[in-house]
Design a protein around this motif. Sequence first.
Motif, PDB file in Angstrom:
ATOM      1  N   LYS A   1       7.667  65.927 -50.937  1.00 59.30           N
ATOM      2  CA  LYS A   1       8.453  66.778 -51.665  1.00 59.30           C
ATOM      3  C   LYS A   1       8.742  65.801 -53.041  1.00 59.30           C
ATOM      4  O   LYS A   1       8.672  66.651 -54.167  1.00 59.30           O
ATOM      5  N   THR A   2       8.905  64.796 -52.891  1.00 62.45           N
ATOM      6  CA  THR A   2       9.285  63.898 -54.323  1.00 62.45           C
ATOM      7  C   THR A   2       8.080  63.968 -55.164  1.00 62.45           C
ATOM      8  O   THR A   2       8.206  64.141 -56.415  1.00 62.45           O
ATOM      9  N   GLN A   3       6.890  63.900 -54.776  1.00 63.82           N
ATOM     10  CA  GLN A   3       5.636  64.234 -55.501  1.00 63.82           C
ATOM     11  C   GLN A   3       5.709  65.481 -56.296  1.00 63.82           C
ATOM     12  O   GLN A   3       5.381  65.772 -57.653  1.00 63.82           O
ATOM     13  N   ILE A   4       5.881  66.672 -55.549  1.00 63.49           N
ATOM     14  CA  ILE A   4       6.220  67.994 -56.135  1.00 63.49           C
ATOM     15  C   ILE A   4       7.291  68.055 -57.162  1.00 63.49           C
ATOM     16  O   ILE A   4       7.217  68.473 -58.001  1.00 63.49           O
ATOM     17  N   GLU A   5       8.278  67.377 -56.726  1.00 62.72           N
ATOM     18  CA  GLU A   5       9.369  67.565 -57.724  1.00 62.72           C
ATOM     19  C   GLU A   5       9.373  66.873 -59.099  1.00 62.72           C
ATOM     20  O   GLU A   5       9.531  67.242 -59.942  1.00 62.72           O
ATOM     21  N   ASP A   6       8.492  65.652 -58.924  1.00 65.97           N
ATOM     22  CA  ASP A   6       7.900  65.162 -60.275  1.00 65.97           C
ATOM     23  C   ASP A   6       7.244  65.885 -60.905  1.00 65.97           C
ATOM     24  O   ASP A   6       7.456  66.023 -62.307  1.00 65.97           O
ATOM     25  N   ALA A   7       6.421  66.586 -60.471  1.00 69.78           N
ATOM     26  CA  ALA A   7       5.475  67.593 -61.166  1.00 69.78           C
ATOM     27  C   ALA A   7       6.507  68.684 -61.796  1.00 69.78           C
ATOM     28  O   ALA A   7       6.228  69.289 -62.841  1.00 69.78           O
ATOM     29  N   LEU A   8       7.341  69.171 -61.300  1.00 69.29           N
ATOM     30  CA  LEU A   8       8.358  70.264 -61.627  1.00 69.29           C
ATOM     31  C   LEU A   8       9.229  69.410 -62.773  1.00 69.29           C
ATOM     32  O   LEU A   8       9.601  70.411 -63.962  1.00 69.29           O
TER      33      LEU A   8
ATOM     34  N   ARG B   1       7.303  68.959 -41.418  1.00 72.72           N
ATOM     35  CA  ARG B   1       8.911  68.741 -41.486  1.00 72.72           C
ATOM     36  C   ARG B   1       9.214  67.355 -41.692  1.00 72.72           C
ATOM     37  O   ARG B   1       8.664  66.288 -41.118  1.00 72.72           O
ATOM     38  N   GLY B   2      10.112  67.336 -42.610  1.00 66.71           N
ATOM     39  CA  GLY B   2      10.577  65.867 -42.985  1.00 66.71           C
ATOM     40  C   GLY B   2       9.730  64.943 -44.086  1.00 66.71           C
ATOM     41  O   GLY B   2      10.208  64.079 -44.429  1.00 66.71           O
ATOM     42  N   VAL B   3       8.522  65.492 -44.223  1.00 64.06           N
ATOM     43  CA  VAL B   3       7.783  64.852 -44.869  1.00 64.06           C
ATOM     44  C   VAL B   3       7.329  65.460 -46.422  1.00 64.06           C
ATOM     45  O   VAL B   3       7.367  65.007 -47.322  1.00 64.06           O
ATOM     46  N   GLY B   4       6.655  66.749 -45.950  1.00 65.10           N
ATOM     47  CA  GLY B   4       6.362  67.435 -47.497  1.00 65.10           C
ATOM     48  C   GLY B   4       5.478  68.634 -47.057  1.00 65.10           C
ATOM     49  O   GLY B   4       5.882  69.235 -45.878  1.00 65.10           O
ATOM     50  N   TYR B   5       4.385  68.712 -47.801  1.00 64.86           N
ATOM     51  CA  TYR B   5       3.490  69.853 -47.719  1.00 64.86           C
ATOM     52  C   TYR B   5       2.094  69.500 -47.852  1.00 64.86           C
ATOM     53  O   TYR B   5       1.773  68.443 -48.301  1.00 64.86           O
TER      54      TYR B   5
END
Length: 219
Positions: free
Chosen positions: A171-178, A210-214
């Motif tokens: 999720k953090t990696q995707i947040e960085d992209a956003l 769940r709890g990790v990402g996508y």
Amino acid sequence: MRILLIEDDKAIGSAVREHAAAGGHAVDWARTLSTARDYAAVAPYGLVLLDLHLPDGNGIDYLREMRDRLDATPVIILTARDQISVRIEGLNAGADDYLVKPFDLGELSARIHAVARRYGLRPEPIFSLGTLTIVPAERRVDRDGQTVDLTAREWAVLDSLLRRPGAIVSKTQIEDALYSFGSEIASNAVEVYVSRLRKKIGADRIATVRGVGYRLAVT
């Protein structure tokens, strides 16, 4: 494409970032060379837009550092210094193009596209996932033979998943992209954009770990 913009002028930096983002690019804006080095250490970029006169050094020195470590990322120099000698120095240091301030944002877009085409000779993968076809080089998604319209941020999420197809993306990696679009995002932004993307490309194409990402389902 993810762009690293190195520019200390607030008005120019803001205008360039907004224009590039409107064109579907994700832009990380560094106002100093030190910040640019920090960004480049953790994220891959498709292009660098580089000012020359910066608070903590000369942009050409940064360009030479890139080439010395065999970093072949395309670089377009943006500067008010229009002397022929400076242009030659920049090109000899490894710049791919040179644009003198003040410049028209439309011309900047044309220069970006020209550099992208030049480097587009390198093979780009095309993903065929059942009835879904994704062409990253063209930022195009087709589903059941019909083109799917994605917003810039929806594409940013998909691009994050495409970088590691079948693998878990946090999720953090995707947040960085956003975040790289330059404005604040809500705490649930990842969930919101993943949900929107699922509706457009198919709910079964993005799996939740769940709890990790996508991860992008490739089978």
